[in-house]
Design a protein around this motif. Structure first.
Motif, PDB file in Angstrom:
ATOM      1  N   ASP A   1      -7.971 -28.179   7.845  1.00 13.29           N
ATOM      2  CA  ASP A   1      -8.988 -27.663   8.759  1.00 13.29           C
ATOM      3  C   ASP A   1      -9.640 -28.803   9.542  1.00 13.29           C
ATOM      4  O   ASP A   1      -9.918 -28.682  10.731  1.00 13.29           O
TER       5      ASP A   1
ATOM      6  N   VAL B   1     -13.233 -25.338   3.291  1.00 20.13           N
ATOM      7  CA  VAL B   1     -12.339 -25.945   4.277  1.00 20.13           C
ATOM      8  C   VAL B   1     -11.639 -27.128   3.618  1.00 20.13           C
ATOM      9  O   VAL B   1     -12.143 -27.710   2.663  1.00 20.13           O
TER      10      VAL B   1
ATOM     11  N   THR C   1      -7.224 -29.865  12.172  1.00 21.55           N
ATOM     12  CA  THR C   1      -7.219 -28.868  13.244  1.00 21.55           C
ATOM     13  C   THR C   1      -8.419 -29.068  14.154  1.00 21.55           C
ATOM     14  O   THR C   1      -8.289 -29.092  15.378  1.00 21.55           O
ATOM     15  N   ALA C   2      -9.593 -29.214  13.551  1.00 15.87           N
ATOM     16  CA  ALA C   2     -10.809 -29.421  14.333  1.00 15.87           C
ATOM     17  C   ALA C   2     -10.715 -30.700  15.153  1.00 15.87           C
ATOM     18  O   ALA C   2     -11.101 -30.729  16.326  1.00 15.87           O
TER      19      ALA C   2
ATOM     20  N   LYS D   1     -13.970 -19.142  10.234  1.00 17.68           N
ATOM     21  CA  LYS D   1     -13.831 -19.615   8.856  1.00 17.68           C
ATOM     22  C   LYS D   1     -15.045 -20.443   8.446  1.00 17.68           C
ATOM     23  O   LYS D   1     -15.584 -20.262   7.354  1.00 17.68           O
ATOM     24  N   LEU D   2     -15.499 -21.301   9.338  1.00 18.76           N
ATOM     25  CA  LEU D   2     -16.663 -22.133   9.031  1.00 18.76           C
ATOM     26  C   LEU D   2     -17.935 -21.302   8.939  1.00 18.76           C
ATOM     27  O   LEU D   2     -18.782 -21.542   8.074  1.00 18.76           O
TER      28      LEU D   2
ATOM     29  N   LYS E   1     -10.618 -19.038  15.288  1.00 22.32           N
ATOM     30  CA  LYS E   1     -10.299 -18.829  13.872  1.00 22.32           C
ATOM     31  C   LYS E   1     -10.998 -19.858  12.994  1.00 22.32           C
ATOM     32  O   LYS E   1     -11.564 -19.524  11.947  1.00 22.32           O
ATOM     33  N   LEU E   2     -10.990 -21.117  13.432  1.00 30.59           N
ATOM     34  CA  LEU E   2     -11.664 -22.165  12.673  1.00 30.59           C
ATOM     35  C   LEU E   2     -13.169 -21.925  12.654  1.00 30.59           C
ATOM     36  O   LEU E   2     -13.810 -22.041  11.610  1.00 30.59           O
TER      37      LEU E   2
END
Length: 64
Positions: free
Chosen positions: A38, A34, A41-42, A27-28, A23-24
């Motif tokens: 985010d 972001v 999360t990363a 999104k990127l 998902k990340l």
């Protein structure tokens, strides 16, 4: 002898990790904005990956 990460992460946890990672990544790649969440999360995903990687390689070295 099982790698220690098998005690720390079950299959469901690994699947959830992979889902969050995808998902990340999506999104990127979509070039959406972001935010700090985010980034956190990363960072968390990377720290978990590092642990899994170290444990997998430590296990491999013990076996060989």
């Amino acid at each position: 002898m099982k790698p220690r990460f098998l005690k720390l992460f079950d299959l469901k946890s690994l699947e959830e990790w992979e889902e969050v990672c995808c998902k990340l990544k999506d999104k990127l790649q979509a070039e959406l904005k972001v935010d700090s969440a985010d980034f956190q999360t990363a960072n968390s995903l990377y720290e978990q990956w590092e642990l899994l990687y170290r444990e997998a390689h430590a296990y491999r070295e013990k076996v060989e």
